[in-house]
Scaffold this motif. Structure first.
Motif, PDB file in Angstrom:
ATOM      1  N   ARG A 145     -18.843  44.450  72.866  1.00 43.47           N
ATOM      2  CA  ARG A 145     -19.874  43.441  72.617  1.00 43.47           C
ATOM      3  C   ARG A 145     -21.100  44.082  71.957  1.00 43.47           C
ATOM      4  O   ARG A 145     -21.593  43.595  70.934  1.00 43.47           O
ATOM      5  CB  ARG A 145     -20.270  42.797  73.953  1.00 43.47           C
TER       6      ARG A 145
ATOM      7  N   HIS B  23     -24.289  41.859  82.833  1.00 50.43           N
ATOM      8  CA  HIS B  23     -23.285  42.687  82.175  1.00 50.43           C
ATOM      9  C   HIS B  23     -23.474  44.138  82.604  1.00 50.43           C
ATOM     10  O   HIS B  23     -24.608  44.625  82.660  1.00 50.43           O
ATOM     11  CB  HIS B  23     -23.428  42.589  80.652  1.00 50.43           C
TER      12      HIS B  23
ATOM     13  N   GLU C 128     -18.011  33.125  83.108  1.00 52.88           N
ATOM     14  CA  GLU C 128     -17.658  32.576  81.794  1.00 52.88           C
ATOM     15  C   GLU C 128     -17.583  31.055  81.773  1.00 52.88           C
ATOM     16  O   GLU C 128     -18.127  30.402  80.871  1.00 52.88           O
ATOM     17  CB  GLU C 128     -16.291  33.115  81.349  1.00 52.88           C
TER      18      GLU C 128
ATOM     19  N   GLY D  46     -16.747  33.249  76.350  1.00 54.39           N
ATOM     20  CA  GLY D  46     -17.047  34.535  75.734  1.00 54.39           C
ATOM     21  C   GLY D  46     -17.506  34.376  74.299  1.00 54.39           C
ATOM     22  O   GLY D  46     -17.505  33.271  73.739  1.00 54.39           O
TER      23      GLY D  46
ATOM     24  N   THR E  21     -15.248  45.801  77.428  1.00 52.42           N
ATOM     25  CA  THR E  21     -15.701  44.575  76.770  1.00 52.42           C
ATOM     26  C   THR E  21     -17.201  44.589  76.531  1.00 52.42           C
ATOM     27  O   THR E  21     -17.686  44.021  75.548  1.00 52.42           O
ATOM     28  CB  THR E  21     -15.300  43.337  77.593  1.00 52.42           C
ATOM     29  N   CYS E  22     -17.950  45.225  77.412  1.00 45.20           N
ATOM     30  CA  CYS E  22     -19.395  45.371  77.178  1.00 45.20           C
ATOM     31  C   CYS E  22     -19.670  46.289  75.990  1.00 45.20           C
ATOM     32  O   CYS E  22     -20.533  46.005  75.157  1.00 45.20           O
ATOM     33  CB  CYS E  22     -20.086  45.922  78.424  1.00 45.20           C
TER      34      CYS E  22
ATOM     35  N   SER F   8     -19.196  38.506  78.484  1.00 40.80           N
ATOM     36  CA  SER F   8     -18.130  39.421  78.086  1.00 40.80           C
ATOM     37  C   SER F   8     -17.646  40.320  79.217  1.00 40.80           C
ATOM     38  O   SER F   8     -16.472  40.671  79.275  1.00 40.80           O
ATOM     39  CB  SER F   8     -18.601  40.322  76.926  1.00 40.80           C
TER      40      SER F   8
ATOM     41  N   LYS G  71     -14.359  41.845  65.841  1.00 38.52           N
ATOM     42  CA  LYS G  71     -15.396  41.176  66.635  1.00 38.52           C
ATOM     43  C   LYS G  71     -16.733  41.168  65.894  1.00 38.52           C
ATOM     44  O   LYS G  71     -17.509  40.221  66.026  1.00 38.52           O
ATOM     45  CB  LYS G  71     -15.540  41.848  67.996  1.00 38.52           C
TER      46      LYS G  71
END
Length: 219
Positions: free
Chosen positions: A202, A192, A43, A13, A198-199, A184, A165
């Motif tokens: 990101r 994705h 991943e 990631g 998580t997207c 991610s 992040k």
């Protein structure tokens, strides 16, 4: 390996790949864990690729028992993954109980077996609200346990514990990392999804860091 005294837990990631490049001069080994999550298959090959690119030995350890016995939407298939913002309460369903504790315990043993002094984990400040095993108190406790439980006093370090992040993305930008070569999405599809927590996180981090996002999203 002169001067290299660290093992890194690298998932593939954004965060762990950034830490891999950030501290490559002190990293002697990378380890990934396959615990049967929806996105492990996406991943882990990226973790292997980045370690190989840097000439860092890499191993993958199978933790299939977690998929078999633990409860988490992360282990139940793509349809179980909630959509929305990473900070939303429904993201708690993605917690894999004590995942980082299990991984770090193995990583510490692997480090001591290979004569290494430190284990690096790329947890960050955005994880704290949702994941108990990413918080500063947890990292401190695991560090103390590792020091007490190894002859060589192996340390557990989370260098990004206090960062966001977006802060990590800025580091990656300075390091020239191509984040399209990281993964991610918790749904683990061909691309994705662009909608899970998580997207969303990101996308926000890359935008905040002023990085052109070349990730392929379903939406």
């Amino acid at each position: 390996m002169t001067g290299k005294d660290a093992l890194i837990v690298v998932s593939g990631g954004m965060d762990s790949v950034t830490l891999l490049y950030d501290m490559k001069d002190s990293i002697a080994m990378g380890v990934s864990f396959d615990y049967g999550s929806n996105h492990n298959a996406r991943e882990i090959p990226l973790a292997e690729m980045h370690c190989r690119r840097l000439g860092i030995p890499h191993v993958t350890i199978n933790l299939g028992f977690m998929h078999q016995h633990f409860k988490s939407s992360l282990l139940e298939g793509a349809d179980a993954i909630p959509e929305g913002h990473y900070a939303d309460a429904n993201m708690k369903s993605t917690v894999v109980p004590f995942r980082n504790g299990i991984m770090l315990a193995i990583a510490v043993g692997l480090a001591e077996s290979n004569g290494l002094k430190r284990v690096l984990l790329a947890n960050h400040g955005g994880d704290h609200a949702i994941y108990p095993d990413c918080r500063p108190a947890f990292i401190a406790a695991m560090d103390a346990a590792a020091v007490a439980g190894t002859y060589e006093g192996v340390r557990v370090e989370g260098p990004y514990t206090g960062l966001t992040k977006a802060d990590i993305a800025l580091k990656g930008k300075a390091l020239g990392i191509d984040y399209a070569q990281t993964w991610s999405c918790y749904k683990g599809g061909e691309r994705h999804c662009g909608r899970c927590g998580t997207c969303v996180e990101r996308r926000e981090a890359l935008a905040a860091a002023g990085i052109d996002d070349h990730t392929e999203y379903d939406d």
